[in-house]
Scaffold this active site. Structure first.
Site, PDB file in Angstrom:
ATOM      1  N   HIS A 183       0.813  -1.208   0.000  1.00  0.00           N
ATOM      2  CA  HIS A 183       0.000   0.000   0.000  1.00  0.00           C
ATOM      3  C   HIS A 183       0.853   1.268   0.000  1.00  0.00           C
ATOM      4  O   HIS A 183       0.656   2.168  -0.813  1.00  0.00           O
ATOM      5  CB  HIS A 183      -0.937  -0.003   1.207  1.00  0.00           C
ATOM      6  N   CYS A 495       1.530  -5.080 -22.893  1.00  0.00           N
ATOM      7  CA  CYS A 495       0.954  -4.577 -21.642  1.00  0.00           C
ATOM      8  C   CYS A 495       1.543  -5.285 -20.425  1.00  0.00           C
ATOM      9  O   CYS A 495       1.088  -5.083 -19.311  1.00  0.00           O
ATOM     10  CB  CYS A 495      -0.567  -4.686 -21.662  1.00  0.00           C
TER      11      CYS A 495
HETATM   12  C1  PEP Z   1       0.725 -10.324 -18.608  1.00  0.00           C
HETATM   13  O1  PEP Z   1       0.589 -11.534 -18.419  1.00  0.00           O
HETATM   14  O2  PEP Z   1       1.763  -9.802 -19.033  1.00  0.00           O
HETATM   15  C2  PEP Z   1      -0.379  -9.403 -18.288  1.00  0.00           C
HETATM   16  C3  PEP Z   1      -0.331  -8.128 -18.608  1.00  0.00           C
HETATM   17  O3  PEP Z   1      -1.430  -9.899 -17.640  1.00  0.00           O
HETATM   18  P1  PEP Z   1      -1.507 -10.230 -16.069  1.00  0.00           P
HETATM   19  O4  PEP Z   1      -0.279  -9.657 -15.427  1.00  0.00           O
HETATM   20  O5  PEP Z   1      -2.778  -9.607 -15.606  1.00  0.00           O
HETATM   21  O6  PEP Z   1      -1.535 -11.718 -16.076  1.00  0.00           O
END
Ligand code: PEP
Ligand code: MG
Length: 538
Positions: A183, A495
């Site tokens: 946090h 991502c």
């Molecule tokens: C990933 O696997 O890189 C991703 C962005 O998804 P998560 O971290 O939510 O599994």
């Protein structure tokens, strides 16, 4: 003077100030058991403390939503009932019963990999602390009373402490406990306060008023520095602050590489609040909206209408691009209202798209909600954990069916909504050419891709040094995905955490990545790294 090195930075920056040791009173419970004739008395003691805390929180809740959440926890029937049961059935005194219930509750949330859910564990502990102080009749210290610029050193900081932090006075934070996703780290990052967490034994090395220099870029703490060191750090801090101002100015320009290629800089978010914060960074869109948080925070599977309201607000806030990932549950992410069968290998088990395709009614509700929201902005749908063309096709067919239903009901949606997929399994890499012909976009999920390609559990600390997205196999996979996507003219983004790591930016730009999506705090840095303008001060 002593120099201490810390491995991980929670919130970047440099600070030079005197120490304020924020020490909590002893709140450890009294271990003595009670006898039968004390049960009612102990239950009443707990009830009185709870009522007093609720009254306090009712006032504070008007000021800050964290306290509103705490008010809800304090009023939670399960907590209340659990403590009373421990007093009556197990003959625990009120303090011990409370401590055990709080530990059990908090552990459930802290075991989750997701940063947002982990934070709920901190809230539970926080409310436990408040209740315990009432039971023991002690007053808690208050960070809101600070008068001078300081570096706050504490065992840990709770959500109710961090809301009192004034960034004008608190120049740095050092804690003995907590990790980079705890946090205090999240809050410190959002307030831009340089912070180092998990610094074992630091409190014993500090005294109130002692000068300290901290470099939360490199992970260095210098206690009681000599004049030369003090001046060096002061100069460093000035250069750093100027650099931050320069980076902030870059927000007004789109991210463009030295070669002139326009790169899309997007945010990873879990809820509408995070979108609002990310918009301050001048993002090009949301590259990953983790819809599972909406499911995880709830007491039931959110209905189509409940989801629609959230997605619609998100699309209205960020109409340029909102990539909603369909439910990615399972693995380490559980739902409080749905029992998952125990699995030997949950990360290789019933998770993400596998669940959605097995529970089609639930999936349809989500797809309809997203489609309806697509009338309010450029919404994209992204499927997680795809391993086969059949899965992608089945998911796309369901979207088509939902579109037809909506059209028959005269409900608006974006006819041309893009349907893309996460590239996070080895199968998706090897079939990237085939997938690129049927998906509208790719987003590389390096968090899972790294774990599955290297057979290294992403959450196992023992093998954390083997978890490496710079491993040649991972880099080769990324390059392959980008090539395959571009050959079919589709946009390729990323991502996973790697997208927010400035050490990777140049390489990813070279490979041709079109979109970088990351937590909001990394955006300024990656924007500068893309332009080749990240100074060595940072
Ligand atoms: C990933 O696997 O890189 C991703 C962005 O998804 P998560 O971290 O939510 O599994
Ligand atoms: Mg993933």
């Amino acid at each position: 003077m002593q120099e201490i090195h810390v491995e991980k930075t929670a919130s970047r920056g440099i600070a030079v100030a005197a120490i304020y040791k924020y020490l909590q009173p002893d709140l450890s419970p009294n271990p003595a058991a009670i006898c039968e004739n004390q049960i009612l008395e102990e239950q009443k003691r707990f009830e009185d403390a709870r009522e007093e805390v609720i009254r306090e929180l009712e006032v504070l809740a008007a000021e800050n939503e964290i306290f509103a959440a705490h008010l809800e926890i304090a009023g939670d029937f399960t907590l209340h009932e659990g403590v009373e049961a421990k007093i009556s059935a197990e003959r625990k005194n009120a303090e011990l019963a409370l401590q055990e219930m709080i530990d059990e509750f908090a552990a459930i949330f802290e075991a989750m990999d997701d940063a947002y859910m982990k934070e709920r564990g901190a809230d539970i502990k926080d409310i436990g602390k408040r209740l315990m102080a009432k039971l023991k009749g002690v007053t808690l210290p208050d960070l809101g009373n600070l008068k001078e610029e300081t570096i706050v050193a504490a065992k840990d900081l709770y959500p109710s402490d961090t809301v009192k932090l004034s960034p004008e006075l608190v120049k740095g934070i050092l804690t003995e406990e907590g990790g980079v996703t705890s946090h205090v780290s999240i809050i410190a990052k959002s307030m831009n306060i340089p912070t180092l967490v998990g610094v074992k034994g630091i409190l014993s090395k500090l005294e109130d008023g002692m000068m300290v220099c901290m470099d939360a870029e490199k992970g260095v703490i210098v206690t009681d520095p000599d004049q030369e060191t003090l001046e060096r750090y002061q100069a460093k801090k000035e250069a750093y602050d100027q650099e931050r101002v320069r980076l902030k100015k870059l927000r007004n320009q789109p991210a463009v590489t030295k070669e002139g290629k326009r790169i899309f800089l997007c945010a990873n978010v879990g809820n509408v609040e995070e979108i609002k914060k990310a918009l301050e960074m001048k993002i090009d869109g949301v590259g990953l909206f983790r819809s599972e948080l909406l499911y995880m925070e709830n007491t039931h599977f959110p209905t189509e209408e409940e989801q629609y309201q959230v997605y619609k607000e998100a699309a209205t806030l960020c109409p340029e691009e909102l990539t909603i990932r369909t439910l990615d549950i399972g693995g380490d992410k559980a739902l409080p209202y749905f029992e998952f069968e125990k699995e030997e290998n949950p990360f290789l088990g019933w998770r993400a798209i596998r669940i959605s395709l097995d529970k089609k009614e639930m999936f349809r509700e989500q797809l309809r909600a997203i489609l309806r929201a697509s009338a309010f902005g450029h919404v994209r749908i992204m499927f997680p954990m795809i391993i086969s063309l059949e899965e992608l096709r089945e998911a796309k067919t369901l979207v088509e069916e939902c579109k037809k239903e909506l059209a028959a009901q005269d409900i608006a949606y974006d006819e041309a909504i893009e349907l893309g997929m996460m590239m996070e399994t080895p199968a998706s890499v090897l079939l990237a050419e085939e997938f690129a012909k049927e998906a509208d976009f790719f987003s590389i999920g390096t968090n899972d891709l790294t774990q599955y390609l290297l057979a290294v559990d992403r959450g196992n600390k023992k093998i954390a040094d083997r978890y490496d997205y710079f491993h040649p196999a991972v880099l080769k996979a990324i390059a392959h995905i980008i090539r395959a996507g571009h050959a079919q003219g589709i946009k390729v983004g990323m991502c996973g955490e790697m997208a927010g790591d400035v050490k990777a930016t140049e390489k990813l730009v070279e490979m041709g990545l079109d979109e970088f999506s990351m937590s909001a705090g990394s955006i300024d840095y990656v924007r500068a790294a893309i332009a080749g303008a990240l100074s060595s001060v940072l």
